[in-house]
Design an enzyme around this catalytic site. Structure first.
Site: not given
Ligand SMILES: NC(=O)c1ccc[n+]([C@@H]2O[C@H](COP(=O)([O-])OP(=O)(O)OC[C@H]3O[C@@H](n4cnc5c(N)ncnc54)[C@H](O)[C@@H]3O)[C@@H](O)[C@H]2O)c1
Length: 351
Positions: A120, A142, A184, A220, A230, A234, A238, A241, A245, A257
């Site tokens: 929890r 999130k 972003e 942010k 949100e 917040r 988006n 987005h 999406h 993305h």
């Molecule tokens: N929680 C939130 O508020 C929020 C906001 C935006 C996106 N997201 C989520 O984040 C995810 C996307 O995250 P992302 O864009 O960071 O991609 P990711 O975490 O998938 O990483 C992208 C790639 O980079 C590699 N990688 C990561 N760090 C590295 C480094 N320092 N050196 C070499 N390779 C590295 C990873 O192995 C992966 O192959 C999605 O699932 C999305 O839904 C969440």
């Protein structure tokens, strides 16, 4: 090491700091020693396949466990969370211990959600290793995973205890992932508010990377602090987005993305223009910002407008009528019920 930039995320008794700078991951042992209960308990370090960022937790921690989750959006599932929670149970992690998640948004979303639900809720520290993670995913609490029915449909708001944005580790990030973060970053240009410094793309380009990241984090953090769950403001995060999406659901078209968000920002401007909310100069500014970041503002080839517009309504943020975040005299705000003809015309403007 130069002094890190410290940005507080003000959420009452759940407030925490985001530290930005080269080498900040090396502060973790000191911070854990100061914050863990005495005697220090266990720390579960969770990272993703192929990330390879070295993170030491220090001698003050009684026992350290290392856990690796599979890479790729397809592994962002409840099954992965179950596997991870079972591994944490076998390790003996308790609520008095902590999880340290090392990775991009994928790892922080999955490990953050596991931390939210395991026993929890256990404390979690994020060491964010992607540009997108550092300016967006790791901040604001999130967490969650995908279902076959859609992205991020199961999750929890669970704030981390600390976020470390080490700019050194971005050196190994693949170019497409870096560009994704820039999409972003471009978004924040349009979300400035009274409480934070405006983010001007041209001026930003001249700043050192840690300061650029810190400006996005500040904005942010300020938005999250004003609307953690949100229910209003917040939603502005988006911006750009809705189209992004839809492009991702339609097959990605090889876009990461943030690259899709860049196209989505210009699309949102073209919609706002047609509704008389902004003028042509402001649309040109959107195109200019996206181009300063070296990103494309055009729809990928071979996609049909009708299919995209149908997909707009499948966004989980769509409540009842389709809601788009659109720029206007007071800056971006949610706008309901935009006409389908306008949506289609604006798509033609970004072909
Ligand atoms: N929680 C939130 O508020 C929020 C906001 C935006 C996106 N997201 C989520 O984040 C995810 C996307 O995250 P992302 O864009 O960071 O991609 P990711 O975490 O998938 O990483 C992208 C790639 O980079 C590699 N990688 C990561 N760090 C590295 C480094 N320092 N050196 C070499 N390779 C590295 C990873 O192995 C992966 O192959 C999605 O699932 C999305 O839904 C969440």
């Amino acid at each position: 090491m130069t002094a890190p930039i410290r940005i507080p995320v003000g959420l009452g008794d759940r407030s925490y700091d985001v530290l930005v700078g080269p080498g900040v991951r090396h502060l973790l042992p000191e911070i854990l020693a100061a914050s863990l209960p005495s005697p220090p308990g266990r720390v579960a370090v969770v990272t993703g396949e192929g990330i390879g960022t070295d993170v030491a937790v220090g001698d003050a921690v009684g026992e350290v466990g290392n856990f690796i989750i599979p890479g790729g959006e397809r592994s962002k599932t409840l099954a992965t969370v179950e596997e991870l929670c079972r591994a944490l149970a076998r390790f003996g992690l308790t609520r008095a211990d902590a999880v340290v998640a090392v990775g991009g948004g994928l790892v922080t979303d999955v490990a953050g959600f596991a931390a939210a639900v395991y026993h929890r809720g256990v404390p979690v520290v994020f060491v964010s290793t992607t540009l997108l993670g550092q300016i967006d995913a790791a901040i604001g609490g999130k967490t969650g995973v995908n279902l076959p029915e859609g992205k991020n449909l199961v999750g929890a708001f669970w704030q981390p205890s600390l976020v470390l944005c080490d700019t050194e580790v971005l050196a190994t990030l693949p170019a497409a992932e870096y560009r994704s973060g820039l999409g972003e970053m471009a978004k924040y240009h349009f979300l400035g508010s009274a409480g934070s410094e405006p983010i001007d793309a041209a001026a930003m380009a001249a700043l050192p990377l840690p300061e650029r990241i810190a400006r996005c984090v500040r904005l942010k953090a300020e938005i999250v602090a004003s609307d953690e769950r949100e229910s209003g403001r917040r939603m502005l995060l988006n911006y750009g987005h809705t189209l992004a999406h839809a492009l991702e659901i339609a097959g990605g078209f090889g876009l990461r993305h943030g690259e899709a968000v860049a196209v989505g920002l210009v699309y949102a401007a073209e919609v706002a223009l047609r509704l008389g909310r902004i003028d042509g100069d402001r649309v040109a500014e959107h195109r200019q910002v996206v181009s300063v970041y070296g990103l494309s503002a055009s729809l990928p080839e071979g996609i049909e407008a009708g299919e995209l517009i149908d997909l707009f309504g499948r966004d989980k943020k769509a409540v009842g009528e389709l809601t788009l975040v659109l720029d206007g005299p007071r800056g971006p705000e949610p706008v309901r019920g935009v006409d389908r003809v306008v949506l289609a015309e604006a798509l033609e403007a970004i072909r």
